[in-house]
Motif scaffolding. Structure first.
Motif, PDB file in Angstrom:
ATOM      1  N   GLN A  73       0.853  -1.168   0.000  1.00 33.63           N
ATOM      2  CA  GLN A  73       0.000   0.000   0.000  1.00 33.63           C
ATOM      3  C   GLN A  73       0.900   1.232   0.000  1.00 33.63           C
ATOM      4  O   GLN A  73       1.746   1.384   0.877  1.00 33.63           O
ATOM      5  CB  GLN A  73      -0.897   0.012   1.241  1.00 33.63           C
ATOM      6  CG  GLN A  73      -1.652  -1.286   1.460  1.00 33.63           C
ATOM      7  CD  GLN A  73      -2.644  -1.566   0.363  1.00 33.63           C
ATOM      8  OE1 GLN A  73      -3.330  -0.661  -0.092  1.00 33.63           O
ATOM      9  NE2 GLN A  73      -2.729  -2.794  -0.070  1.00 33.63           N
ATOM     10  N   TRP A  87      -8.092   1.334   7.411  1.00 31.53           N
ATOM     11  CA  TRP A  87      -7.339   0.184   6.880  1.00 31.53           C
ATOM     12  C   TRP A  87      -6.481  -0.462   7.967  1.00 31.53           C
ATOM     13  O   TRP A  87      -6.315  -1.681   8.014  1.00 31.53           O
ATOM     14  CB  TRP A  87      -6.469   0.652   5.724  1.00 31.53           C
ATOM     15  CG  TRP A  87      -5.730  -0.437   5.009  1.00 31.53           C
ATOM     16  CD1 TRP A  87      -6.198  -1.238   4.008  1.00 31.53           C
ATOM     17  CD2 TRP A  87      -4.378  -0.852   5.243  1.00 31.53           C
ATOM     18  NE1 TRP A  87      -5.218  -2.123   3.609  1.00 31.53           N
ATOM     19  CE2 TRP A  87      -4.093  -1.906   4.344  1.00 31.53           C
ATOM     20  CE3 TRP A  87      -3.379  -0.431   6.119  1.00 31.53           C
ATOM     21  CZ2 TRP A  87      -2.859  -2.542   4.301  1.00 31.53           C
ATOM     22  CZ3 TRP A  87      -2.137  -1.064   6.083  1.00 31.53           C
ATOM     23  CH2 TRP A  87      -1.894  -2.106   5.177  1.00 31.53           C
ATOM     24  N   ASP A 125       0.527  -5.325   2.913  1.00 31.30           N
ATOM     25  CA  ASP A 125      -0.803  -5.709   3.391  1.00 31.30           C
ATOM     26  C   ASP A 125      -0.704  -7.034   4.129  1.00 31.30           C
ATOM     27  O   ASP A 125      -0.743  -8.112   3.541  1.00 31.30           O
ATOM     28  CB  ASP A 125      -1.769  -5.816   2.201  1.00 31.30           C
ATOM     29  CG  ASP A 125      -3.202  -5.987   2.670  1.00 31.30           C
ATOM     30  OD1 ASP A 125      -3.419  -6.107   3.893  1.00 31.30           O
ATOM     31  OD2 ASP A 125      -4.110  -6.000   1.819  1.00 31.30           O
ATOM     32  N   PRO A 129       0.761  -4.904   9.450  1.00 31.61           N
ATOM     33  CA  PRO A 129       1.415  -4.456   8.224  1.00 31.61           C
ATOM     34  C   PRO A 129       2.907  -4.247   8.456  1.00 31.61           C
ATOM     35  O   PRO A 129       3.355  -4.067   9.580  1.00 31.61           O
ATOM     36  CB  PRO A 129       0.723  -3.123   7.909  1.00 31.61           C
ATOM     37  CG  PRO A 129      -0.558  -3.169   8.674  1.00 31.61           C
ATOM     38  CD  PRO A 129      -0.262  -3.958   9.916  1.00 31.61           C
TER      39      PRO A 129
END
Length: 276
Positions: A73, A87, A125, A129
């Motif tokens: 990401q 997230w 991800d 993370p």
């Protein structure tokens, strides 16, 4: 009528030709060699790939972290800090996320969002993370075998963070090591100074550890280190104030909620036992 010796030889030759060429006789030594060859063929050990893994340039604890083959990401993934927060929440423990910007010496969610927006950081991800950062480290040399280190930082929230490490700065996307060194010296040591990188001093290594700035978030640091001479630095310990790390074109701060470094405290230390 008796046959002559010559006729007898002719008869024997005719008999041999009718039977075809004589076949070689297999002896016991031949059978032994064949058996040994087959035994070696089927019993040869397979390559031990574990031996090769011992020489990979990764630290012993690298397996604790997710592989880089997973989805990353980056800057385009989160339009706002809230999108980043949404997230992260299912991937991080609530205690870790809530300590960001609250625990002394840590940064907050807005800092991480800015790092992603600037392309300085990417996130794998996974749960949790993995934050990956390219960092340039400058070992600045002084007189008498002294080396300059940053002893601590004063943050914009009034807290202090101990460092005791050489000048370090996150690298920008597509930035060369030389460009990052020049920018780091200008931003953290103040004004433009002449920087001379020691030829052959460049080193690259990988470190993986839990992030101090973002507790609970493991980090992979790709370190690009050099030694350098920087002209015009004070010979005694000194303090510098840093320009805002994230600014708009007009000089205003992009995000007031981000924690920034206000002051750097520099100290000359012995690089070895030969310091004068």
């Amino acid at each position: 009528m008796s046959k002559t010796p010559e006729s007898l030889n002719n008869a024997q030759n005719n008999t041999k030709s009718s039977l075809g060429p004589a076949k070689p006789i297999t002896t016991l030594p031949d059978l032994f060699l064949t058996a040994v060859s087959l035994l070696f063929l089927f019993s040869s050990p397979k390559p031990n790939h574990t031996l090769f893994r011992k020489f990979l340039p990764f630290p012993p604890n690298a397996r604790r972290f997710p592989k880089m083959t997973t989805t990353c990401q980056s800057r385009a993934s989160f339009a706002t800090p809230q999108a980043l927060s949404d997230w992260l929440k299912p991937r991080l423990s609530s205690d870790s996320l809530e300590s960001w910007g609250v625990k002394p010496g840590t940064k907050n969610l807005h800092n991480l969002w800015l790092e992603l927006s600037e392309g300085e950081t990417s996130l794998v991800d996974s749960s949790p993370p993995l934050r990956t950062v390219n960092v340039v480290t400058v070992r600045i040399l002084g007189k008498g075998n002294l080396v300059l280190v940053e002893s601590r930082q004063e943050l914009s929230d009034g807290s202090f963070r101990d460092r005791f490490r050489p000048l370090s700065e996150k690298m920008k996307p597509h930035e060369t090591t030389e460009e990052a060194v020049t920018r780091a010296v200008k931003e953290e040591l103040g004004s433009s100074r002449v920087v001379r990188i020691v030829p052959g001093s460049y080193r690259k290594k990988l470190e993986e550890r839990n992030s101090v700035s973002y507790p609970g978030l493991p980090a992979r640091y790709v370190l690009h280190s050099v030694e350098a001479w920087v002209e015009g630095l004070p010979e005694e310990d000194f303090v510098t104030e840093e320009k805002e790390e994230y600014e708009d074109v007009d000089g205003t701060r992009r995000l007031e909620k981000a924690v920034s470094v206000r002051k750097h405290y520099w100290k000359w230390v012995c690089s070895d036992s030969l310091c004068s």
